[in-house]
Design a protein around this motif. Structure first.
Motif, PDB file in Angstrom:
ATOM      1  N   LYS A 324       0.813  -1.216   0.000  1.00  0.00           N
ATOM      2  CA  LYS A 324       0.000   0.000   0.000  1.00  0.00           C
ATOM      3  C   LYS A 324       0.853   1.278   0.000  1.00  0.00           C
ATOM      4  CE  LYS A 324      -3.598   2.480   2.530  1.00  0.00           C
ATOM      5  NZ  LYS A 324      -4.426   2.527   3.754  1.00  0.00           N
ATOM      6  N   ARG A 325       1.886   1.324   0.831  1.00  0.00           N
ATOM      7  CA  ARG A 325       2.687   2.543   0.925  1.00  0.00           C
ATOM      8  C   ARG A 325       3.371   2.850  -0.400  1.00  0.00           C
ATOM      9  NH1 ARG A 325       8.003   3.526   2.087  1.00  0.00           N
ATOM     10  NH2 ARG A 325       8.369   1.372   2.739  1.00  0.00           N
ATOM     11  N   TRP A 326       3.976   1.833  -1.006  1.00  0.00           N
ATOM     12  CA  TRP A 326       4.656   2.063  -2.285  1.00  0.00           C
ATOM     13  C   TRP A 326       3.662   2.410  -3.391  1.00  0.00           C
ATOM     14  CZ3 TRP A 326       8.209  -2.782  -1.657  1.00  0.00           C
ATOM     15  CH2 TRP A 326       9.353  -2.427  -0.924  1.00  0.00           C
ATOM     16  N   MET A 327       2.457   1.834  -3.335  1.00  0.00           N
ATOM     17  CA  MET A 327       1.460   2.182  -4.355  1.00  0.00           C
ATOM     18  C   MET A 327       1.076   3.657  -4.268  1.00  0.00           C
ATOM     19  SD  MET A 327      -1.237  -0.911  -4.940  1.00  0.00           S
ATOM     20  CE  MET A 327      -1.482  -1.464  -3.258  1.00  0.00           C
ATOM     21  N   ILE A 328       1.108   4.213  -3.072  1.00  0.00           N
ATOM     22  CA  ILE A 328       0.802   5.627  -2.896  1.00  0.00           C
ATOM     23  C   ILE A 328       1.999   6.500  -3.291  1.00  0.00           C
ATOM     24  CG2 ILE A 328       0.302   7.417  -1.161  1.00  0.00           C
ATOM     25  CD1 ILE A 328      -1.257   5.227   0.389  1.00  0.00           C
ATOM     26  N   GLU A 329       3.194   6.090  -2.846  1.00  0.00           N
ATOM     27  CA  GLU A 329       4.375   6.936  -3.018  1.00  0.00           C
ATOM     28  C   GLU A 329       5.093   6.729  -4.353  1.00  0.00           C
ATOM     29  OE1 GLU A 329       6.847   6.035   0.322  1.00  0.00           O
ATOM     30  OE2 GLU A 329       5.483   6.964   1.787  1.00  0.00           O
ATOM     31  N   ARG A 330       5.046   5.499  -4.917  1.00  0.00           N
ATOM     32  CA  ARG A 330       5.859   5.204  -6.104  1.00  0.00           C
ATOM     33  C   ARG A 330       5.100   4.367  -7.142  1.00  0.00           C
ATOM     34  NH1 ARG A 330      11.764   3.220  -4.146  1.00  0.00           N
ATOM     35  NH2 ARG A 330      12.073   3.464  -6.404  1.00  0.00           N
ATOM     36  N   PRO A 331       3.881   4.717  -7.461  1.00  0.00           N
ATOM     37  CA  PRO A 331       3.131   3.884  -8.414  1.00  0.00           C
ATOM     38  C   PRO A 331       3.798   3.783  -9.774  1.00  0.00           C
ATOM     39  CG  PRO A 331       2.057   6.022  -8.116  1.00  0.00           C
ATOM     40  CD  PRO A 331       3.120   5.921  -7.059  1.00  0.00           C
ATOM     41  N   GLN A 332       4.530   4.823 -10.171  1.00  0.00           N
ATOM     42  CA  GLN A 332       5.170   4.841 -11.481  1.00  0.00           C
ATOM     43  C   GLN A 332       6.307   3.828 -11.586  1.00  0.00           C
ATOM     44  OE1 GLN A 332       5.481   7.141  -9.135  1.00  0.00           O
ATOM     45  NE2 GLN A 332       7.677   7.511  -8.849  1.00  0.00           N
ATOM     46  N   ASP A 333       6.773   3.307 -10.455  1.00  0.00           N
ATOM     47  CA  ASP A 333       7.903   2.376 -10.472  1.00  0.00           C
ATOM     48  C   ASP A 333       7.482   0.917 -10.530  1.00  0.00           C
ATOM     49  OD1 ASP A 333       9.741   4.424 -10.463  1.00  0.00           O
ATOM     50  OD2 ASP A 333       9.895   4.491  -8.272  1.00  0.00           O
ATOM     51  N   TYR A 334       6.184   0.662 -10.563  1.00  0.00           N
ATOM     52  CA  TYR A 334       5.682  -0.700 -10.764  1.00  0.00           C
ATOM     53  C   TYR A 334       5.464  -0.954 -12.258  1.00  0.00           C
ATOM     54  CZ  TYR A 334       4.372  -1.352  -5.806  1.00  0.00           C
ATOM     55  OH  TYR A 334       4.380  -1.504  -4.442  1.00  0.00           O
ATOM     56  N   GLY A 335       5.578  -2.212 -12.665  1.00  0.00           N
ATOM     57  CA  GLY A 335       5.106  -2.599 -13.977  1.00  0.00           C
ATOM     58  C   GLY A 335       3.591  -2.490 -14.009  1.00  0.00           C
ATOM     59  N   ALA A 336       3.033  -2.270 -15.208  1.00  0.00           N
ATOM     60  CA  ALA A 336       1.595  -1.999 -15.326  1.00  0.00           C
ATOM     61  C   ALA A 336       0.743  -3.154 -14.820  1.00  0.00           C
ATOM     62  CB  ALA A 336       1.255  -1.686 -16.780  1.00  0.00           C
ATOM     63  N   GLN A 337       1.112  -4.400 -15.141  1.00  0.00           N
ATOM     64  CA  GLN A 337       0.277  -5.529 -14.739  1.00  0.00           C
ATOM     65  C   GLN A 337       0.291  -5.723 -13.228  1.00  0.00           C
ATOM     66  OE1 GLN A 337       0.742 -10.185 -15.178  1.00  0.00           O
ATOM     67  NE2 GLN A 337       0.018  -9.346 -17.110  1.00  0.00           N
ATOM     68  N   VAL A 338       1.464  -5.671 -12.630  1.00  0.00           N
ATOM     69  CA  VAL A 338       1.545  -5.868 -11.179  1.00  0.00           C
ATOM     70  C   VAL A 338       0.819  -4.745 -10.444  1.00  0.00           C
ATOM     71  CG1 VAL A 338       3.142  -5.893  -9.202  1.00  0.00           C
ATOM     72  CG2 VAL A 338       3.622  -7.289 -11.230  1.00  0.00           C
ATOM     73  N   LEU A 339       0.963  -3.515 -10.915  1.00  0.00           N
ATOM     74  CA  LEU A 339       0.255  -2.408 -10.276  1.00  0.00           C
ATOM     75  C   LEU A 339      -1.255  -2.605 -10.369  1.00  0.00           C
ATOM     76  CD1 LEU A 339       0.328   0.324  -8.844  1.00  0.00           C
ATOM     77  CD2 LEU A 339       0.360   1.403 -11.112  1.00  0.00           C
ATOM     78  N   MET A 340      -1.731  -3.025 -11.535  1.00  0.00           N
ATOM     79  CA  MET A 340      -3.169  -3.270 -11.701  1.00  0.00           C
ATOM     80  C   MET A 340      -3.658  -4.335 -10.722  1.00  0.00           C
ATOM     81  SD  MET A 340      -5.197  -5.015 -14.912  1.00  0.00           S
ATOM     82  CE  MET A 340      -4.469  -6.610 -14.510  1.00  0.00           C
ATOM     83  N   ARG A 341      -2.916  -5.428 -10.589  1.00  0.00           N
ATOM     84  CA  ARG A 341      -3.336  -6.505  -9.714  1.00  0.00           C
ATOM     85  C   ARG A 341      -3.311  -6.067  -8.246  1.00  0.00           C
ATOM     86  NH1 ARG A 341      -0.637 -12.020 -10.711  1.00  0.00           N
ATOM     87  NH2 ARG A 341      -2.657 -12.755  -9.968  1.00  0.00           N
ATOM     88  N   LEU A 342      -2.304  -5.286  -7.863  1.00  0.00           N
ATOM     89  CA  LEU A 342      -2.241  -4.788  -6.496  1.00  0.00           C
ATOM     90  C   LEU A 342      -3.387  -3.818  -6.215  1.00  0.00           C
ATOM     91  CD1 LEU A 342       1.607  -4.227  -6.191  1.00  0.00           C
ATOM     92  CD2 LEU A 342       0.261  -5.903  -4.911  1.00  0.00           C
ATOM     93  N   GLN A 343      -3.695  -2.956  -7.159  1.00  0.00           N
ATOM     94  CA  GLN A 343      -4.803  -2.022  -6.970  1.00  0.00           C
ATOM     95  C   GLN A 343      -6.136  -2.748  -6.880  1.00  0.00           C
ATOM     96  OE1 GLN A 343      -3.993   0.512 -10.355  1.00  0.00           O
ATOM     97  NE2 GLN A 343      -2.953   2.054  -9.097  1.00  0.00           N
ATOM     98  N   ASN A 344      -6.280  -3.828  -7.643  1.00  0.00           N
ATOM     99  CA  ASN A 344      -7.502  -4.639  -7.530  1.00  0.00           C
ATOM    100  C   ASN A 344      -7.668  -5.174  -6.114  1.00  0.00           C
ATOM    101  OD1 ASN A 344      -8.104  -4.227 -10.210  1.00  0.00           O
ATOM    102  ND2 ASN A 344      -7.368  -6.218 -10.913  1.00  0.00           N
ATOM    103  N   GLY A 345      -6.561  -5.507  -5.480  1.00  0.00           N
ATOM    104  CA  GLY A 345      -6.624  -6.018  -4.110  1.00  0.00           C
ATOM    105  C   GLY A 345      -7.166  -5.008  -3.129  1.00  0.00           C
ATOM    106  N   LEU A 346      -6.933  -3.722  -3.400  1.00  0.00           N
ATOM    107  CA  LEU A 346      -7.450  -2.672  -2.519  1.00  0.00           C
ATOM    108  C   LEU A 346      -8.972  -2.579  -2.572  1.00  0.00           C
ATOM    109  CD1 LEU A 346      -4.888   0.198  -3.223  1.00  0.00           C
ATOM    110  CD2 LEU A 346      -5.011  -1.246  -1.181  1.00  0.00           C
ATOM    111  N   ALA A 347      -9.546  -3.114  -3.661  1.00  0.00           N
ATOM    112  CA  ALA A 347     -11.000  -3.005  -3.845  1.00  0.00           C
ATOM    113  C   ALA A 347     -11.782  -4.157  -3.214  1.00  0.00           C
ATOM    114  CB  ALA A 347     -11.324  -2.930  -5.339  1.00  0.00           C
ATOM    115  N   ILE A 348     -11.084  -5.144  -2.660  1.00  0.00           N
ATOM    116  CA  ILE A 348     -11.773  -6.286  -2.056  1.00  0.00           C
ATOM    117  C   ILE A 348     -12.259  -5.906  -0.659  1.00  0.00           C
ATOM    118  CG2 ILE A 348     -11.469  -8.647  -1.194  1.00  0.00           C
ATOM    119  CD1 ILE A 348      -9.465  -9.064  -3.480  1.00  0.00           C
TER     120      ILE A 348
END
Length: 470
Positions: A324-348
């Motif tokens: 969660k912290r890195w998704m807020i602070e450094r989203p641009q440093d993730y690959g697109a697919q992994v970021l999408m999957r991690l963000q989906n997890g926030l919606a559960i």
């Protein structure tokens, strides 16, 4: 003995070094020679530490000459998935975010292998943060399958599967949260051991999902995996989830007959919608086990689709929490697919996660009731052989989750239940791609899986076949 030491099995080369028929330098140089030839085509290594490896091999040889062998793997060179902390070494976890992260400590599993005498060759590529089953990596490039470099290795232990198959290392640590040991084992034609949750300490291994993560080896043979598992398993004060249970003699189990054992084959789900060549290999595998004296019976399992869905809820939620912290602070440093999957997890919703966690006990009880009277189950590790890198490179498109779900269809239910599963090379397609079967057991009964897998490998040679340099 092969003229090329790197082609030997882990157990065979360890004995050859102990008996002084081969030196650690000879063996290490043989691996480095293959790495130099193969890695440009495979992209299996994250870091190659040739000079340090040869110095460590010379030190191992000197110690052996003085009678100071460290342990069962004295002088054996290995490389591992780049998520196992090794104090003072950069551990990228396959990511841009940790490309300069220097490990402050050494993981327990890796330390126990070091204590047994291993030499470090370097580190192996992996899917970004271990969150993907194909082997694609937007930061460091896809790892390629040595049987056909146009095809995927499987993930997330992509470098481990590729490097072991090409005989660049005698074995490698992987991790399995939704199939990440068994997928590369199946697609690359090696043996992979997903142990019971808690059998091997996870201390110092990058986490993805704290209630699903497991540590385990990939190697040429079941015997190799048995040796490694025995060395790593056991209680650990650094990991309170590591089981306080005795560690069986897995090497002794590898020598036992399977005559009279009862092996179950699921009547549905694991045999539905199979690629024709995977179905053929399953039939041929069952025939071998029957010839070796096992009885094959059909088993009606509870709905595995529910288990897979529950696993996805748990994995996605826990992974999102960790990132969660890195998704807020450094989203641009993730690959697109992994970021999408991690963000989906926030919606559960929290309720869905808690329901999935609460149901694990009843689901395991229902599974054990269904397999009562059998010693283990056997099923394909995946419904198809390795796809091409191009056709499975779906990024963060709408198709991505469907591709991921199909690849991990037969592995996720086992992760949810926390059970051990051993993937063994079981045949090849007519185009030369490997096919693996998984042997699924009861909690902490890894010895039974070793017993069955080793018997199968005594009767077949799929695990001994070596790909040719493209």
């Amino acid at each position: 003995m092969s003229d090329e030491p790197a082609l030997m099995s882990l157990t065979a080369v360890a004995k050859a070094i102990a008996d002084k028929r081969l030196s650690s330098r000879e063996v290490t140089q043989s691996c480095l020679d293959r790495i130099a030839k193969w890695n440009p085509a495979l992209n299996a290594f994250m870091a190659i530490e040739a000079e340090d490896a040869l110095k460590a091999a010379d030190a191992a040889d000197a110690a052996l000459a003085r009678g100071g062998a460290k342990g069962a793997l004295h002088g054996v060179p290995l490389a591992h998935k780049d998520m196992y902390y090794d104090k003072g070494k950069v551990v990228t976890c396959g990511s841009k975010i940790r490309k300069d992260f220097v490990a402050p400590t050494t993981s327990t599993a890796l330390q126990r292998l070091k204590d047994a005498g291993t030499v470090r060759l370097g580190s192996l590529q992996m899917v970004e943060f271990a969150y993907g089953p194909t082997g694609h990596n937007p930061h460091y490039g896809a790892v390629r399958n040595p049987w056909n470099t146009d095809h995927i290795t499987g993930g997330s232990s992509s470098g481990s599967g590729s490097a072991v198959a090409a005989r660049l290392t005698f074995a490698a640590l992987g991790s399995d949260t939704g199939g990440s040991i068994r997928m590369p084992a199946h697609f690359c034609g090696v043996t992979g051991f997903k142990t019971t949750v808690g059998r091997i300490s996870r201390a110092g291994a990058m986490p993805l999902s704290w209630s699903l993560d497991t540590v385990g080896p990939l190697a040429q043979t079941v015997e190799d995996c048995a040796l490694l598992t025995g060395l790593m398993a056991g209680a650990d004060p650094e990991d309170p989830t590591a089981a306080q249970l005795p560690v069986p003699d897995y090497l002794a189990a590898a020598k036992q007959s399977i005559k009279g054992l009862k092996i179950g084959v699921p009547a549905a789900f694991y045999v539905d919608d199979l690629d024709a060549e995977v179905a053929r290999v399953l039939d041929e595998t069952l025939a071998v086990l029957k010839k070796e004296g096992a009885e094959i019976v059909k088993v009606e399992l509870p709905d595995q689709r529910q288990l897979s869905a529950a696993c996805q809820f748990v994995l996605a939620t826990e992974a999102a929490s960790l990132h969660k912290r890195w998704m807020i602070e450094r989203p641009q440093d993730y690959g697109a697919q992994v970021l999408m999957r991690l963000q989906n997890g926030l919606a559960i919703p929290a309720v869905s996660y808690l329901e999935a966690m609460r149901w694990r006990g009843p689901a395991l009880s229902a599974h054990l009731a269904a397999v009562e009277g059998t010693d283990a189950l056997i099923a394909p590790a995946a419904p198809m052989p390795a796809a091409t890198i191009a056709e499975s490179d779906v990024g963060n498109s709408m198709e991505a989750e469907a591709v991921i779900q199909r690849i991990t269809r037969f592995t996720r239910p086992i992760n949810y239940l926390g059970l051990p599963s051993l993937s063994i090379p079981s045949g090849f397609t007519r185009s030369g791609l490997p096919v693996g079967m998984q042997i699924i057991g009861r909690s902490f009964d890894e010895a039974m899986l070793v017993r069955i897998g080793a018997a199968f490998q005594r009767a077949t040679d799929f695990h001994r076949r070596v790909p040719k340099l493209p």
